[in-house]
Write an enzyme that holds these catalytic residues in place. Structure first.
Site, PDB file in Angstrom:
ATOM      1  N   GLU A   1       0.808  -1.246  -0.046  1.00 40.43           N
ATOM      2  CA  GLU A   1       0.074   0.093  -0.009  1.00 40.43           C
ATOM      3  C   GLU A   1       0.930   1.325   0.082  1.00 40.43           C
ATOM      4  O   GLU A   1       0.735   2.106   0.880  1.00 40.43           O
ATOM      5  CB  GLU A   1      -0.937   0.001   1.169  1.00 40.43           C
ATOM      6  CG  GLU A   1      -2.140  -1.216   1.079  1.00 40.43           C
ATOM      7  CD  GLU A   1      -2.958  -1.126   2.288  1.00 40.43           C
ATOM      8  OE1 GLU A   1      -2.811  -0.047   3.021  1.00 40.43           O
ATOM      9  OE2 GLU A   1      -3.844  -1.693   2.096  1.00 40.43           O
TER      10      GLU A   1
ATOM     11  N   TRP B   1      -7.739 -10.974   5.963  1.00 43.41           N
ATOM     12  CA  TRP B   1      -7.180 -10.095   7.016  1.00 43.41           C
ATOM     13  C   TRP B   1      -8.235  -9.846   8.221  1.00 43.41           C
ATOM     14  O   TRP B   1      -9.272  -9.449   8.171  1.00 43.41           O
ATOM     15  CB  TRP B   1      -6.804  -8.543   6.548  1.00 43.41           C
ATOM     16  CG  TRP B   1      -6.312  -7.625   7.494  1.00 43.41           C
ATOM     17  CD1 TRP B   1      -6.865  -7.095   8.425  1.00 43.41           C
ATOM     18  CD2 TRP B   1      -4.851  -7.569   7.520  1.00 43.41           C
ATOM     19  NE1 TRP B   1      -5.657  -6.381   9.082  1.00 43.41           N
ATOM     20  CE2 TRP B   1      -4.619  -6.632   8.694  1.00 43.41           C
ATOM     21  CE3 TRP B   1      -3.722  -8.151   6.738  1.00 43.41           C
ATOM     22  CZ2 TRP B   1      -3.279  -6.461   8.953  1.00 43.41           C
ATOM     23  CZ3 TRP B   1      -2.460  -7.682   7.317  1.00 43.41           C
ATOM     24  CH2 TRP B   1      -2.206  -6.958   8.481  1.00 43.41           C
TER      25      TRP B   1
ATOM     26  N   GLU C   1      -5.618  -8.645   0.933  1.00 42.72           N
ATOM     27  CA  GLU C   1      -6.087  -8.054   2.079  1.00 42.72           C
ATOM     28  C   GLU C   1      -7.713  -8.023   1.728  1.00 42.72           C
ATOM     29  O   GLU C   1      -7.850  -7.410   1.002  1.00 42.72           O
ATOM     30  CB  GLU C   1      -5.683  -7.011   2.898  1.00 42.72           C
ATOM     31  CG  GLU C   1      -4.339  -7.039   3.432  1.00 42.72           C
ATOM     32  CD  GLU C   1      -3.735  -5.960   4.050  1.00 42.72           C
ATOM     33  OE1 GLU C   1      -4.709  -4.982   4.389  1.00 42.72           O
ATOM     34  OE2 GLU C   1      -2.843  -5.427   4.259  1.00 42.72           O
TER      35      GLU C   1
END
Length: 493
Positions: free
Chosen positions: A187, A440, A391
């Site tokens: 990210e 996640w 995720e």
């Protein structure tokens, strides 16, 4: 905007209450769970580990909502065998975790390898292999060695690219005989915007928001490409692995059929995804970013473009939720990144009903149709590159007064996973090359600026009683799902 019922029933598959099973996915599809080093490891001063920017940030008054930190976290450093045993018992094929850069090089510079750090990750990897679990390793999940930030500005300095390449080289050399799936950076959007624009994440900078986020993003993109170049030139032939990196994106659905709203939604996707994927496929940032940010957006040299070309073996996608997007000419926000987009993120249908059921975090709504849309968008825009959903999940609020059995019976999370997995399976039917899915998170953990107030885990961690682990209903649901069964109530039958 289309009325809710029309949208869900005519334009989009309705995933509510649909059963989903392992047979809806290809036989070689990978199912895993994910974590990151700073959120779970603890042992912040053990094993030769150096300080990271999150150590400093979390110890700064006012930065973490519950005044907590990751010094101990959930003590995975000492309990990794127990946690890996849980992964195996639940039946997952794979485990995505990150390596702490400052465990390998305490100062980040690459001059002296910390053998204790190498040993720790060797132990983790070997334990996974022994249990038949594939390691998916992230090299950078936000925990930059503090020394690199304090001595040279960290991601603001172009030299960081070389230091990251040295770090990556060391990890490939020590772990690549067993690790075949590498993620360079997690990210980069969050590091750039939350770290250097809004300042709500480490290192907490918000002084030069019109330039720093874009410089940080630029260097992360080039750092990925440099690491891939090292892997392909030195290790690919003998190790045979693949290297990708992870972007995050909430789906942006136009709030109406107006041209302005459609343009705003497209612009939103370019600022979220295009910023970090366009350079690899088109040699530059999206045109709309060039137009709106101008000279503050760094330029790629011809040498950079050559390095970037075809340097993604796969795309990792972190996705949690979606928004309706409308055009707003004058955004009343301080963030340079958000102001430049001229859009509003809306969480309600036109009648006032929420876009989906709300999880604990204020930003997270349960919108399963969004993941199918974003997967199709990525495939269509970026050459149907293989995708791993790296995720996906939702959180519950920490509640110290609720009895344990209530905290473990996470019905909404069970429904979330069922509906999102149904949407992923539909994207595969649409022709998207999705290779794997990681929930996640494995365990409740340190949730960055939210501290321990939010729980994303499949496994409950009792923070007040020795950090004991308790699988939730969602963990048992996944266990049944992975064995080919189904469960309507989320509990093992």
């Amino acid at each position: 905007m289309a009325k809710e019922d029309e949208f869900l029933n005519e334009k989009q598959h309705n995933f509510n209450d649909r059963q989903v099973s392992r047979s809806d996915f290809p036989p070689n599809f990978v199912f895993g769970v994910a974590t990151s080093a700073y959120q779970i490891e603890g042992a912040c001063k053990e094993g030769g580990r150096g300080a990271s920017i999150w150590d400093s940030f979390s110890h700064t008054t006012g930065k973490i909502i519950d005044r907590s930190n990751g010094d101990v976290a959930v003590d995975h450093y000492h309990r990794y065998k127990e946690d890996i045993d849980l992964i195996a018992k639940l039946g997952f094929d794979a485990y995505r975790f990150s390596i702490s850069w400052s465990r390998i090089f305490p100062d980040g510079l690459g001059t002296s390898v910390n053998k204790e750090g190498i040993s720790f990750y060797n132990n983790v990897i070997n334990c996974l292999i022994q249990k038949g679990i594939q390691p998916y390793v992230t090299l950078y999940h936000w925990d930059l060695p503090l020394h690199l930030h304090e001595s040279m500005g960290g991601w603001l300095n172009k030299k960081i690219i070389d230091y990251f390449a040295i770090y990556a080289d060391t990890c490939f050399a020590n772990f690549g005989d067993r690790v075949k799936n590498w993620i360079t950076i997690n990210e980069p959007l969050q590091t750039a915007v939350n770290g250097y624009d809004t300042g709500i994440f480490a290192p907490g900078r918000c002084e030069n928001t019109s330039t720093e986020p874009y410089l940080v993003a630029h260097h992360q993109i080039l750092a990925h490409a440099a690491a891939v170049s090292v892997y392909r030139s030195k290790y690919k032939d003998t190790q045979g692995g693949q290297v990708g990196y992870v972007v995050d994106c909430e789906w942006a659905e136009a709030n109406s059929d107006r041209t302005e709203d459609k343009s705003a939604a497209a612009r939103r996707l370019d600022f979220q995804l295009g910023w970090f994927l366009h350079p690899f496929y088109y040699g530059d940032y999206p045109r709309v970013m060039r137009e709106r940010i101008g000279d503050q957006l760094p330029k790629f040299s011809e040498e950079d473009k050559e390095l970037l070309r075809n340097s993604l073996d796969f795309i990792g996608l972190n996705h949690y939720t979606s928004r309706f997007i409308s055009h707003v000419a004058d955004c009343d926000v301080e963030s340079h990144f958000y102001k430049a987009q001229e859009m509003e993120r809306i969480v309600e249908w036109e009648g006032g009903k929420a876009i989906g059921e709300k999880a604990a975090s204020e930003w997270l709504y349960v919108v399963p149709w969004g993941i199918q849309k974003v997967l199709n968008y990525v495939a269509q825009t970026y050459q149907n590159t293989p995708i791993y959903v790296t995720e996906n999940g939702m959180d519950d609020e920490e509640n110290e007064t609720s009895p344990l059995h209530e905290m473990l019976d996470d019905k909404l999370r069970v429904r979330y996973f069922k509906e999102y997995l149904a949407a992923v399976s539909q994207a595969i039917k649409d022709g998207v090359d999705v290779r794997g899915y990681f929930a996640w998170s494995l365990v409740d953990n340190f949730e960055w600026a939210q501290g321990y107030t939010k729980r994303f885990g499949l496994v409950y961690v009792d923070y007040k009683n020795g950090l004991t682990r308790h699988p939730k209903s969602s963990a048992y649901w996944f266990s049944r799902f992975l064995r080919g069964g189904e469960s309507k109530n989320g509990k093992e039958e």
